[in-house]
Design a protein around this motif. Structure first.
Motif, PDB file in Angstrom:
ATOM      1  N   ASP A  80      -2.861   8.895  -7.067  1.00  0.00           N
ATOM      2  CA  ASP A  80      -1.719   9.013  -6.163  1.00  0.00           C
ATOM      3  C   ASP A  80      -0.840   7.775  -6.223  1.00  0.00           C
ATOM      4  O   ASP A  80       0.394   7.875  -6.220  1.00  0.00           O
ATOM      5  CB  ASP A  80      -2.206   9.229  -4.726  1.00  0.00           C
ATOM      6  N   LEU A  81      -1.474   6.609  -6.270  1.00  0.00           N
ATOM      7  CA  LEU A  81      -0.712   5.356  -6.353  1.00  0.00           C
ATOM      8  C   LEU A  81       0.131   5.326  -7.627  1.00  0.00           C
ATOM      9  O   LEU A  81       1.321   4.982  -7.597  1.00  0.00           O
ATOM     10  CB  LEU A  81      -1.668   4.168  -6.318  1.00  0.00           C
ATOM     11  N   ILE A 105       5.778   3.450   4.770  1.00  0.00           N
ATOM     12  CA  ILE A 105       5.990   3.995   3.424  1.00  0.00           C
ATOM     13  C   ILE A 105       7.469   4.297   3.183  1.00  0.00           C
ATOM     14  O   ILE A 105       7.998   4.048   2.098  1.00  0.00           O
ATOM     15  CB  ILE A 105       5.144   5.276   3.216  1.00  0.00           C
ATOM     16  N   TRP A 150       3.067   7.731  -7.385  1.00  0.00           N
ATOM     17  CA  TRP A 150       4.064   7.234  -6.424  1.00  0.00           C
ATOM     18  C   TRP A 150       4.903   6.117  -7.038  1.00  0.00           C
ATOM     19  O   TRP A 150       6.133   6.134  -6.953  1.00  0.00           O
ATOM     20  CB  TRP A 150       3.343   6.746  -5.173  1.00  0.00           C
ATOM     21  N   VAL A 151       4.254   5.166  -7.668  1.00  0.00           N
ATOM     22  CA  VAL A 151       4.970   4.031  -8.269  1.00  0.00           C
ATOM     23  C   VAL A 151       5.868   4.504  -9.402  1.00  0.00           C
ATOM     24  O   VAL A 151       7.038   4.110  -9.504  1.00  0.00           O
ATOM     25  CB  VAL A 151       3.971   2.963  -8.761  1.00  0.00           C
ATOM     26  N   SER A 173       0.822  -1.209   0.000  1.00  0.00           N
ATOM     27  CA  SER A 173       0.000   0.000   0.000  1.00  0.00           C
ATOM     28  C   SER A 173       0.858   1.262   0.000  1.00  0.00           C
ATOM     29  O   SER A 173       2.024   1.229   0.394  1.00  0.00           O
ATOM     30  CB  SER A 173      -0.923   0.019   1.225  1.00  0.00           C
ATOM     31  N   ILE A 174       0.232   2.369  -0.422  1.00  0.00           N
ATOM     32  CA  ILE A 174       0.878   3.683  -0.338  1.00  0.00           C
ATOM     33  C   ILE A 174       0.365   4.439   0.880  1.00  0.00           C
ATOM     34  O   ILE A 174       0.722   5.600   1.082  1.00  0.00           O
ATOM     35  CB  ILE A 174       0.617   4.518  -1.613  1.00  0.00           C
ATOM     36  N   ARG A 175      -0.466   3.784   1.703  1.00  0.00           N
ATOM     37  CA  ARG A 175      -1.048   4.440   2.864  1.00  0.00           C
ATOM     38  C   ARG A 175      -0.624   3.715   4.136  1.00  0.00           C
ATOM     39  O   ARG A 175      -0.781   2.494   4.257  1.00  0.00           O
ATOM     40  CB  ARG A 175      -2.573   4.470   2.760  1.00  0.00           C
ATOM     41  N   LEU A 214       0.752  -4.745  -4.904  1.00  0.00           N
ATOM     42  CA  LEU A 214       0.023  -3.742  -4.124  1.00  0.00           C
ATOM     43  C   LEU A 214      -1.423  -4.184  -3.973  1.00  0.00           C
ATOM     44  O   LEU A 214      -2.053  -4.634  -4.938  1.00  0.00           O
ATOM     45  CB  LEU A 214       0.091  -2.381  -4.799  1.00  0.00           C
ATOM     46  N   ASN A 272       9.262   1.147   2.263  1.00  0.00           N
ATOM     47  CA  ASN A 272       8.939   0.755   0.889  1.00  0.00           C
ATOM     48  C   ASN A 272       9.721   1.583  -0.135  1.00  0.00           C
ATOM     49  O   ASN A 272      10.245   1.059  -1.127  1.00  0.00           O
ATOM     50  CB  ASN A 272       7.442   0.917   0.637  1.00  0.00           C
ATOM     51  N   GLU A 273       9.799   2.878   0.106  1.00  0.00           N
ATOM     52  CA  GLU A 273      10.505   3.752  -0.839  1.00  0.00           C
ATOM     53  C   GLU A 273      12.001   3.457  -0.853  1.00  0.00           C
ATOM     54  O   GLU A 273      12.631   3.430  -1.924  1.00  0.00           O
ATOM     55  CB  GLU A 273      10.243   5.215  -0.478  1.00  0.00           C
TER      56      GLU A 273
END
Length: 454
Positions: A341-342, A307, A345-346, A292-294, A328, A310-311
């Motif tokens: 947003d996802l 997050i 971000w990706v 997830s991005i959250r 994801l 992950n980054e």
């Protein structure tokens, strides 16, 4: 005695990853290799991989007239396997049938059916051998089932022979995983040491985790002809000491392979030095559940990452030139802005491959009960539980729109020109055209959902 070991083709309704990957049926190869020496010459075993087999299943059954047919499959295969067993019983009432695999081990009750004689809910190799021995002794199915049930608790050690890869010789050249062609599988550990709430893997071994002796793993690797190796451990990147020993033994034995593995983001983020060593000894790609991005999603999934982790993991793999296959989970409260947003971000992290999975509370996992009363489809629509169907109602849009947002996000990430050119440079035009063909079939299945809304 004639025995067929069958991997069924998925139901047409199932959204098929087999369009971009078809891996060898490792569990069936283990059955072949581990038949006891005392009865091997009394049993004729044949693996039928119906994903690749050209001859129809019923034609094979009519020709072979097997005494026993054993199936393997996931939850999506439950209905298909029951239908195939019913057809076998119609044609040959005295033939016996069985089923094993991960779903049979975790949710064996799904396979209760008059057409199925044996469900191997633990120690499948041992249960299969007990079946063979009982049949050769003229035991009834009920007597054999009793022997299987009394065979002991789940084994937490690896005491089996290496899989018989020659048993699928006719199919071997067609086994692949995305750009890894041809590709062989190997398993070096069982279970998962973590406790993510959505995960099916930890349920298979009852939350236990155990590993194989690495010298035995090297012996198996030396016998594999394929250059590309997919290590299908639920998490290979777990123990730093074990990975270093793995690399040391590879070098000592002169084994040169290319590897694809599963790994967690926190391990990747904190162990760039080990991954650099692994890359230099063949690591090509890592499948990472970014999920997830959250942050609130990661917390609810009990992922144990955030997050930032992950980054950092994505940056480590990008800097090392190791491909990242990111997975994801798409929660049902995602809005169009969340999808946007996802995607941003990706793309910003330079990730070239994603598997976008709608939140799917699989039966047998700890979160299933939380969502059981919110399912869009009956629990028995087994073919829908592929982690690609939307099985829960989206909160901010219709089901059709939700499917369309998944498709749009996938293409904005994977098919952007910069990405495509990089993939062609790395893997060649021919390989990319094959992948495009496969992903297009998956897309057409999704678009069918957009049109029909189911």
């Amino acid at each position: 005695m004639d025995v067929l070991l069958v991997r069924p083709r998925p139901d047409r309704e199932t959204i098929g990853l087999q369009h971009v990957m078809v891996c060898e049926p490792l569990e069936l190869e283990y059955l072949v290799s581990n038949v006891p020496d005392g009865i091997r010459n009394r049993v004729n075993l044949e693996i039928c991989d119906m994903i690749l087999e050209k001859e129809p299943f019923i034609s094979i059954v009519m020709r072979k007239k097997p005494d026993l047919i054993v199936f393997t499959g996931y939850i999506t295969h439950v209905g298909t396997i029951k239908d195939m067993c019913a057809e076998v019983k119609r044609l040959f009432p005295n033939s016996l049938t069985g089923v094993g695999g991960v779903h049979a081990e975790v949710v064996p009750e799904d396979f209760i059916d008059p057409s199925l004689d044996f469900v191997y809910s633990r120690n499948g190799i041992d249960g299969f051998n007990i079946t063979l021995e009982g049949m050769l002794k003229g035991m009834s199915p009920a007597e054999i089932r009793n022997n299987i049930e009394s065979s002991g608790e789940m084994k937490l050690s690896f005491v089996y022979r290496h899989p018989d890869r020659e048993s699928v010789r006719k199919y071997r050249s067609e086994y692949y995983y995305m750009f890894h062609r041809p590709c062989a599988l190997i398993k070096t550990s069982y279970g998962c040491p973590y406790n993510c709430s959505f995960c099916f893997c930890k349920e298979i071994t009852g939350g236990k985790y155990f590993t194989r002796d690495l010298k035995d793993v090297m012996d198996e690797l030396e016998g594999i002809g394929e250059k590309e190796i997919y290590i299908v451990d639920d998490d290979f990147l777990f123990s730093k000491g074990r990975i270093r020993e793995f690399l040391r033994l590879l070098k000592e034995r002169g084994i040169e392979k290319k590897f694809l593995v599963y790994g967690r983001a926190d391990f990747v983020a904190e162990n760039k030095d080990i991954l650099r060593e692994f890359r230099d000894q063949g690591l090509q790609a890592v499948i990472v559940g970014l999920e997830s991005i959250r942050g609130q999603d990661l917390d609810s999934y009990k992922k144990g990452t955030d997050i930032d982790v992950n980054e950092r993991a994505a940056k480590v793999l990008l800097e090392l030139g190791i491909e990242l296959y990111a997975t994801l989970i798409i929660p049902l409260d995602f809005s169009r802005k969340d999808f946007s947003d996802l995607t941003s971000w990706v793309r910003g992290l330079g990730i070239r491959f994603v598997n976008l999975q709608p939140l799917t509370p699989l039966p047998g996992t700890s979160i299933f009960c939380e969502y059981e009363d919110k399912l869009l489809y009956p629990r028995e629509r087994y073919e829908m539980w592929d982690m690609a169907h939307v099985v829960l109602k989206p909160e901010h849009m219709g089901t059709r729109a939700f499917y369309l947002e998944i498709v749009k996000a996938y293409y904005r990430i994977v098919m952007r020109p910069k990405n495509v050119l990089a993939l062609i440079r790395r893997y060649g035009l021919g390989m990319n055209l094959k992948m495009l063909s496969g992903s297009s079939r998956v897309t057409m299945q999704y678009l069918g959902k957009v049109v029909r809304g189911i």
